[in-house]
Every structure is written in structure tokens, then in C-alpha cells.
Design an enzyme around this catalytic site. Structure first.
Site, PDB file in Angstrom:
ATOM      1  N   ASP A  73       0.842  -1.196   0.000  1.00 50.19           N
ATOM      2  CA  ASP A  73       0.000   0.000   0.000  1.00 50.19           C
ATOM      3  C   ASP A  73       0.877   1.246   0.000  1.00 50.19           C
ATOM      4  O   ASP A  73       1.491   1.595   1.009  1.00 50.19           O
ATOM      5  CB  ASP A  73      -0.944  -0.051   1.197  1.00 50.19           C
ATOM      6  CG  ASP A  73      -1.924  -1.209   1.057  1.00 50.19           C
ATOM      7  OD1 ASP A  73      -2.927  -1.048   0.363  1.00 50.19           O
ATOM      8  OD2 ASP A  73      -1.639  -2.290   1.616  1.00 50.19           O
ATOM      9  N   THR A  74       0.895   1.912  -1.144  1.00 51.60           N
ATOM     10  CA  THR A  74       1.911   2.897  -1.476  1.00 51.60           C
ATOM     11  C   THR A  74       1.330   3.896  -2.464  1.00 51.60           C
ATOM     12  O   THR A  74       0.364   3.594  -3.154  1.00 51.60           O
ATOM     13  CB  THR A  74       3.123   2.174  -2.123  1.00 51.60           C
ATOM     14  OG1 THR A  74       3.632   1.196  -1.216  1.00 51.60           O
ATOM     15  CG2 THR A  74       4.247   3.130  -2.493  1.00 51.60           C
TER      16      THR A  74
END
Length: 582
Positions: A384-385
Site C-alpha cells: 500500500d503505497t
């Protein structure tokens, strides 16, 4: 018929700016590959490409106020932290590659935080912890993002933090609508966020639910944290009220982070590592990141006639999959924090070594590539970026990536701060004597990587986020541009394959890869899981900008998410003389 074919090929060559910008165009075999979707956007001025259009627009506002690409990147990143808190924020880490147009130099920035000094293998063993949990206080490393902003601003920026953070502060206090994909993703973590009062109060509407699509979202606590940074820079985060809240909350959860762990942290300017790929030079951030895997993949792929194999052919995809397995096996074995162990970067990037390793790629899928299984690393799955990139009218480029690692990171919100602490420490292994073994003030092996590539006058800042997907997605992007002559937009939209683990023959593939090709891959021994094109799959989300010294700049954004590449308009009203009304 021949005239028609010549016209078609010529037209496609004009559209393929990534190829036309060079002195020699990449060859095209027969009809060019068709990847339909958005157009490349272009302007004489700046561009900001990000997963949230409002965040990108905030960067454009900074450019319109005379800021440069570095200023715009900081402003955009700050708004992304508000609008996409599952994926990024000031409790996470940051890496960037900065291209300085006036000198033609590249600068790498490693703003990844370290483990608390007191957090050691011995301490966790005494607590009966034998494997890093995926999300807990022990995975919360010192956040590096704000220190990264400070380093970028001090070296290249032109604006004050009070100006750069003004958009994020405004939206945090006054509200901003949440976009479609973001709302859907946020909703998946309602239960996890409700487990503790701090994240519940911070990230759930009335402490009950995630904000819906189009719902106005506010985060007044985050606005207060950003105001402290605007007023005091580095010390506004790593000292004072914010630092104290971090340390006290970590102690509530049984952790050992101390004020000195925060105050003493500084990011590092590093020399980007690179390899050549059919005349292009491709750059990544050096270890402690997985960037070297993308370069090793390209070295392996260069041993094969990828253009002759063809875009989305079973031969080209098979080669990429097998190259990925070999490159990632080396990452697991050799890569960690270079401040704690020597990483053989030049040996791993040797063309001679690649030629030997490429001979291990056979005609069928290899389900037993020797990748050392390291507990807490090879089976870690955070992805998650955010990735974003900017270019200004002078041609300066910032390729920037920022992350919490897993969605909402450690799920620990320092009381009253409005952000979550990352869980990047989940990538440490608790096995001793490994390059990536946990130690105090050590940085873990990092998945997040920004990238850059150039040939002649063509310069492209690009990146594709998504955990262990990133290096293999970068290699695919480069091949799409170089081997198949795609524009930067087509290369982002092209169907991708990805393998998120380090053993076996399982592979994820997007349905835009033709069914006939998927069947051929199955016959070669690959085990496929097929995802729809916009189905929240594990293929990452990318952005790209490009300068080719033609007077125009180009931008592209991945349609798999809410994002957009937004061009800066010209200074129309600055030069306009409006007669007074009679």
C-alpha cells in the site's frame, strides 16, 4: 496497401513520443501493438501525475506560484497523505530520484526510517517473538517522509513549508471529496480501524465507517501536525508535540521507540544505480531497496530477442517471469541495509553475470528457483503505497514514492496527530546473521522504488507501486517503451503480469493478456490467476512524465486508479491587458 502500411507505421511513430525523442526509433514488427485508452498529455510547462487529481492540482498551484518540480512534489505528497491515508502519509517512508535540468545530474534520496535503537533480536526473542508480525508496534519504524521533504526542500526547493503545506492544511481543515477507488479500498479496513480508539476516531466517520465516494473528508488532527512542520520544519515533526505523541503512543502498545530515535534520524542522499537496456540507461535507488531487482531483470531480458518475441507473446512473458524469479532470488540473498553489511551491487549488475544467469531460463516454467526462504521477508505482503512524479517548465523532474507499507501501516495512530505509523519493520527477518536481520537503528529491505530512464534527449521519470510487484512492473514498463515502441501512457496501461512470492510457478496476470497467450503459458507450466483490468488486483498503479528537449513535456497516469496527469497552463492572465469597462 504498401502506402497504407507506411502511413500507419509513420503515424504510430509520431505518437510514440518515447521513441521519437531519440535519434533512432525502436523497430516495429508488423502492426504496432494497440493499447487503447487515455492519450498522453502535453504542455510547454509543468506536469504533476498522481493517484489523486486534487493532490496533483495542488502541485500545479505551486508551479503556478513560481515553485519548481521539487516544491510541487512536496505539496502533492502532503495532500496525498490526507486523501489516501491507507497508502501513505507523514508516518511513512519516502524515496526520490531528482533530475536537475541545468546540470543534467541525478540525485537519489533514501528517506527510509530505522528501527528504534532498543529494538533488537534479543529483545524480541525474550518476548517469545520468532517472526516479525505483519502489523504491530514492533513493525513501526521511525517515519522518514518528513525528513525527506526537508532534505529535498533544503537542496532544491524554492518555497517555504508554510506555502508548500498550505493545500494539505486547507483540505484537512475544510474537507475534500474522496474518490471512487480510494473509497472502495478504505471500506475494506473498517473493522481493523475500529479495533482501537485512536485510528477509529481518526479514520472512520463518526467512529463508525469509512468515507464513501464523493463524501467530504476532514482530518483536523493532521492539519495540526502539518502546521507544526510548516512552522518548524524538521523539528516540527521529529521533536516537540508530534514526537512526544509518537513515543507515548508506542509505549502504550509496549514498544521501545524513544525521542532520540526520532530526533537523531536523517535521510541520505545516494548515487542512483543503473544499467543499460538496448541503448537506454535505467536508474533505481540502491539497496536497501529492491530497485536492483528491476535492473537485474533487464540485464537478463536483454539476453533475449524480446522485440522479435512480440508484445504479450507467451515467449516474452515467460522470459519476464523467469527473469523475475532469478533476480528476486538474488535480492533475498544479498540485499539489506548497506550501513550494516556489504552489498555486492556491481557484481549483481554485471552483464557477464547476467549472461550466465540467463542460461538458467529454459523453455518451461521453473518452479524451484533457489530463493532462500527468509521468515518475515519472503512471505511479507504489504503493497500500500503511492507513486507520483513531477516536471516543471525548466525540465527538472522528481520521481517520488511514499508508503505506509501495508494498508494503514501498523494501525497505530499517535494520539491526536491524524496519521498512522508505518509497519515497514515487518520486512525485517528475525533470523540472525542475514543481510536483513533486525538491529537497532537499521533500515529494513524496502519494496518501494522510484525510477528514471534516459536516452539521448529523452528523459522519463516513472514508477509503479505495489509491494514486490514494483521491480518487475518497472522492467515491464521499460520493455514496453524500448522493445515495443509504446508511449509512456500505453506502457502504463499495458496489461501486466506479476509474481508476489519467491517460490513456485504461480503468477498473476491481467485479462488484457490474450486468452490464447494465457493458455500457452499454462502449457509451459505457469499457474495463472487472472484479474480484470480495473479489478483492484496486485499489478500496481503508475505515473510517468517525460522531457525530450522539443519544447514540450509529456505526462501519463495509470487508469487503474483515480489518478490523473495534470498539465500546467501558460501564464495567460499575467500577460493579458484587460481594458476597463466604460
Amino acid at each position: 496497401m504498401k502506402k497504407t502500411l507506411v502511413i500507419l507505421i509513420t503515424t504510430f511513430a509520431v505518437l510514440s513520443v518515447a521513441v521519437e525523442a531519440q535519434s533512432t526509433s525502436a523497430p516495429h514488427g508488423g502492426n504496432p501493438p494497440l493499447v487503447s485508452g487515455r492519450s498522453v498529455i502535453t504542455t510547454k510547462y509543468g506536469i504533476v501525475a498522481a493517484t489523486q487529481p486534487m493532490a496533483a492540482m495542488s502541485g500545479i498551484q505551486i508551479l503556478e506560484r513560481g515553485g519548481n518540480a521539487i516544491d510541487a512534489a512536496i505539496a502533492t505528497n502532503a495532500v496525498l497523505g490526507l486523501m489516501e491515508p491507507a497508502n501513505n502519509g507523514i508516518g511513512g517512508d519516502l524515496f526520490a530520484i531528482v533530475y536537475e535540468a541545468k546540470t543534467g545530474k541525478l540525485y537519489g534520496l533514501n528517506a527510509s526510517g530505522w528501527a528504534p535503537k532498543a529494538e533488537t533480536l534479543e529483545l524480541l526473542a525474550a518476548k517469545g517473538i520468532t517472526k516479525m508480525p505483519p502489523s504491530s508496534v514492533w513493525t513501526a519504524t521511525v517515519p522518514g517522509a518528513v525528513a525527506g521533504w526537508v532534505a529535498m526542500k533544503e537542496r532544491f526547493g524554492t518555497k517555504s513549508f508554510s506555502e508548500l503545506l498550505a493545500p494539505a492544511i486547507y483540505y484537512a481543515e475544510n474537507g475534500v471529496p474522496i474518490n471512487e477507488v480510494t473509497a472502495e479500498d478504505w471500506r475494506k479496513f473498517e473493522k481493523a480501524l475500529a479495533e482501537h480508539p485512536y485510528p477509529k476516531a481518526t479514520f472512520l466517520v463518526n467512529g463508525e465507517r469509512a468515507p464513501g465516494f464523493g463524501e467530504i473528508w476532514k482530518n483536523p488532527d493532521l492539519a495540526k501536525s502539518l502546521r507544526r512542520i510548516a512552522e518548524n520544519g524538521h523539528d516540527g515533526f521529529y521533536k516537540g508535540a508530534t514526537a512526544l505523541a509518537i513515543v507515548e503512543t508506542v509505549k502504550e502498545f509496549g514498544g521501545v521507540m524513544a525521542l532520540d530515535d526520532l530526533a537523531d534520524f536523517r535521510p541520505e542522499w545516494v548515487e542512483p544505480i543503473s544499467t543499460t537496456y538496448r541503448g537506454w540507461v535505467v536508474y533505481e535507488i540502491p539497496p536497501n531497496t529492491q530497485g536492483i531487482a528491476a535492473l537485474m531483470m533487464l540485464n537478463l531480458m536483454e539476453q533475449f530477442p524480446m522485440h522479435e518475441y512480440g508484445f504479450h507473446s507467451s515467449k516474452s512473458l515467460h522470459t519476464m517471469i523467469e527473469a523475475k524469479k532469478l533476480a528476486y532470488a538474488d535480492v533475498l540473498k544479498y540485499v539489506g541495509d548497506p550501513n550494516f553489511s556489504k552489498i555486492p551491487v556491481q557484481q549483481l549488475l554485471s552483464k557477464e553475470r547476467a549472461a550466465k544467469r540467463a542460461k538458467l531460463i529454459g523453455p518451461r516454467a521453473n518452479c524451484s528457483v533457489q530463493a532462500d526462504a527468509v521468515a518475515g521477508l519472503s512471505d511479507a505482503g504489504g503493497s500500500d503505497t503511492i507513486y507520483m512524479t513531477t516536471i516543471d517548465k525548466e525540465g527538472n523532474i522528481v520521481s517520488l514514492i511514499q508508503s505506509n507499507y501495508s494498508a494503514f501501516g501498523s494501525r497505530i495512530v499517535p494520539k491526536g496527530t491524524g496519521f498512522v505509523l508505518q509497519n515497514r519493520g515487518a520486512l525485517f527477518t528475525l533470523e540472525p546473521n542475514q543481510p536483513n536481520s533486525l538491529a537497532g537503528h537499521k533500515r529494513p529491505l524496502h519494496t518501494i522504488i522510484p525510477a528514471f530512464m534516459k536516452k539521448g534527449d529523452a528523459k522519463i521519470g516513472f514508477g509503479i507501486m505495489g509491494g514486490w510487484n514494483q521491480a518487475q512492473a518497472h522492467a515491464q514498463f521499460v520493455a514496453d517503451v524500448v522493445d515495443y515502441g509504446m508511449t509512456i501512457q500505453q506502457a502504463l496501461e499495458a496489461g501486466r503480469i506479476t509474481k508476489l512470492n519467491f517460490t513456485g510457478c504461480d503468477v498473476f496476470v491481467e485479462e488484457s493478456v490474450p486468452e490464447s497467450v494465457r493458455n500457452e503459458l499454462l502449457s509451459l507450466g505457469h499457474q495463472l490467476s487472472v484479474y480484470p483490468r480495473r479489478g483492484m488486483g496486485p499489478f500496481g498503479l503508475g505515473q510517468a512524465v517525460m522531457d525530450s528537449n522539443t519544447g514540450a513535456h509529456y505526462g501519463a497516469s495509470d487508469p487503474r486508479a483515480d489518478g490523473e496527469a495534470i498539465p500546467q497552463p501558460g501564464p495567460v492572465f499575467d500577460q493579458m491587458s484587460i481594458p476597463a469597462e466604460k
